[in-house]
Design an enzyme around this catalytic site. Structure first.
Site, PDB file in Angstrom:
ATOM      1  N   ARG A   1      24.007   2.033 -16.185  1.00  0.00           N
ATOM      2  CA  ARG A   1      23.530   1.744 -14.826  1.00  0.00           C
ATOM      3  C   ARG A   1      24.754   1.339 -13.979  1.00  0.00           C
ATOM      4  NH1 ARG A   1      18.213  -1.571 -14.096  1.00  0.00           N
ATOM      5  NH2 ARG A   1      18.149  -0.204 -12.267  1.00  0.00           N
TER       6      ARG A   1
ATOM      7  N   ASP B   1      22.528  -7.576  -7.342  1.00  0.00           N
ATOM      8  CA  ASP B   1      23.160  -6.770  -8.397  1.00  0.00           C
ATOM      9  C   ASP B   1      24.666  -6.711  -8.238  1.00  0.00           C
ATOM     10  OD1 ASP B   1      20.232  -5.754  -8.281  1.00  0.00           O
ATOM     11  OD2 ASP B   1      21.070  -5.235 -10.242  1.00  0.00           O
TER      12      ASP B   1
ATOM     13  N   ASN C   1      20.983  -5.211  -3.791  1.00  0.00           N
ATOM     14  CA  ASN C   1      19.859  -5.693  -4.606  1.00  0.00           C
ATOM     15  C   ASN C   1      18.788  -4.609  -4.570  1.00  0.00           C
ATOM     16  OD1 ASN C   1      18.637  -7.817  -6.221  1.00  0.00           O
ATOM     17  ND2 ASN C   1      17.174  -8.049  -4.555  1.00  0.00           N
ATOM     18  N   LYS C   2      17.716  -4.844  -5.286  1.00  0.00           N
ATOM     19  CA  LYS C   2      16.639  -3.855  -5.412  1.00  0.00           C
ATOM     20  C   LYS C   2      16.272  -3.243  -4.058  1.00  0.00           C
ATOM     21  CE  LYS C   2      15.053  -2.621  -8.310  1.00  0.00           C
ATOM     22  NZ  LYS C   2      15.609  -1.339  -8.834  1.00  0.00           N
TER      23      LYS C   2
END
Ligand code: MRU
Length: 342
Positions: A81, A230, A240-241
């Site tokens: 990832r 992240d 982030n998401k």
């Protein structure tokens, strides 16, 4: 603390399989590095700090076959990832340890040394979350409603959580916290994981579709938005998401503070700005249906970036284990690292 997403047990990495929550609570045993890499790619383990911890244990699994296998494992894990920088941070720690070991070490001693390092990363993450919680809870009033996105809880870390750690710490300090959890399309980390994790500790939690956040701010009253991260770039831009960026815009419009909770290992001074953060693109099937049930017509295309970037100027503060920092982020983030290095 009831939720334990990652365990090392009898030479295996045992993960709470987050793909199956909340319906099924089941453990996934990883016996080799490929199983760990697939667990990370498939989201059985997810959340930036948890990915780093799992990857560190993945390196331990490979070390049974000596240093060349460790190097191969690090390369394999580093392509799982791309956005969460904790993955690369943890792999670098494992790599540095290997480089510092005496040459000709046998596989058993190598594995012992690597296991100690992975367990330290794991244990430290728990301590870091407690510190983030202690610093961050002071930002919340005695009775409040907090909106959060995705899952930045115990499930996403070594335990306790970053954003949810602040919420836990506020409750432990005697505050009344009501949580609004964005469902977090397309994989529903909010509805499936945050709701499950908070309910298991009897928090007052309400799930919203992501598209309801603006109405919730206007009609329900939201005192703070807190999310995880992240990767925080050197200028404070934060990945982030997907869905975090619009939330920050909504928060600004409604004069609601927007906080990021993140360990130092999520701050990446080698990434200058948000434009330089690689954004993972996930399979279109995640958008076109859910858990095998198709919701869009066959043949249609889908765009599925897993993360977005919130510009630093929409962020009221970043809560780390070393304290709370505010703008100007470029200077204050750099100082945060320098203080510790001296
Ligand atoms: O795709 P995921 O579930 O790994 O995304 C997780 C997030 O975006 C979290 O908010 C972030 O990793 C912080 S976890 C403490």
């Amino acid at each position: 603390m009831k939720v334990n997403p990652i365990e090392w047990n009898a030479g295996e990495l045992v993960l709470l399989d987050q793909r199956l929550l909340p319906g099924v609570v089941s453990r996934l045993s990883c016996r080799d590095v490929e199983e760990v890499a697939r667990a990370i790619e498939g989201l059985a383990v997810r959340g930036a700090p948890a990915i780093g911890i799992a990857a560190a244990y993945g390196v331990v699994l490979a070390s049974r076959e000596g240093i060349p296998a460790v190097k191969k494992a690090i390369s394999r894990l580093s392509v799982t990832r791309p956005t969460a920088v904790n993955l690369f941070w943890a792999l670098r720690r494992m790599e540095s340890l290997v480089a510092s070991l005496p040459p000709g070490m046998g596989p058993e001693s190598l594995q012992k040394a690597l296991l100690e390092e992975a367990a330290t990363i794991h244990r430290e993450d728990m301590e870091i979350n407690l510190a983030i919680g202690a610093h961050g809870q002071g930002l919340l009033p005695p009775s409040c409603t907090v909106l959060t996105h995705c899952n930045a809880g115990a499930l996403a870390t070594g335990g306790y959580g970053t954003a949810l750690g602040i919420i836990r710490a506020a409750r432990e300090a005697g505050k009344q916290v009501r949580v609004l959890a964005d469902e977090t399309r397309p994989v529903l980390q909010g509805a499936r994981l945050t709701a499950w994790e908070l309910l298991s500790e009897e928090f007052d939690v309400t799930v919203l579709c992501d598209s309801m956040a603006g109405s919730a701010m206007k009609r329900l009253g939201v005192d703070a938005v807190i999310t995880g991260a992240d990767r925080v770039a050197a200028n404070g831009d934060t990945a982030n998401k997907i869905g975090t960026y619009p939330l920050a815009i909504l928060a600004r419009y409604h004069h609601i503070p927007f906080y990021i909770a993140a360990p130092m290992s999520t701050i990446d001074l080698s990434t200058p700005t948000g434009r330089d953060i690689p954004i993972e693109e996930r399979p279109p099937e995640e958008v076109l249906g859910f858990q095998g049930l198709r919701s869009a017509p066959d043949g249609v295309k889908a765009w599925n970036p897993a993360f977005d970037v919130t510009p630093a100027d929409l962020i009221s503060a970043i809560v780390t284990e070393r304290g709370i920092i505010r703008a100007p982020y470029a200077d204050n983030l750099r100082r945060l690292f320098e203080q510790h290095d001296h």
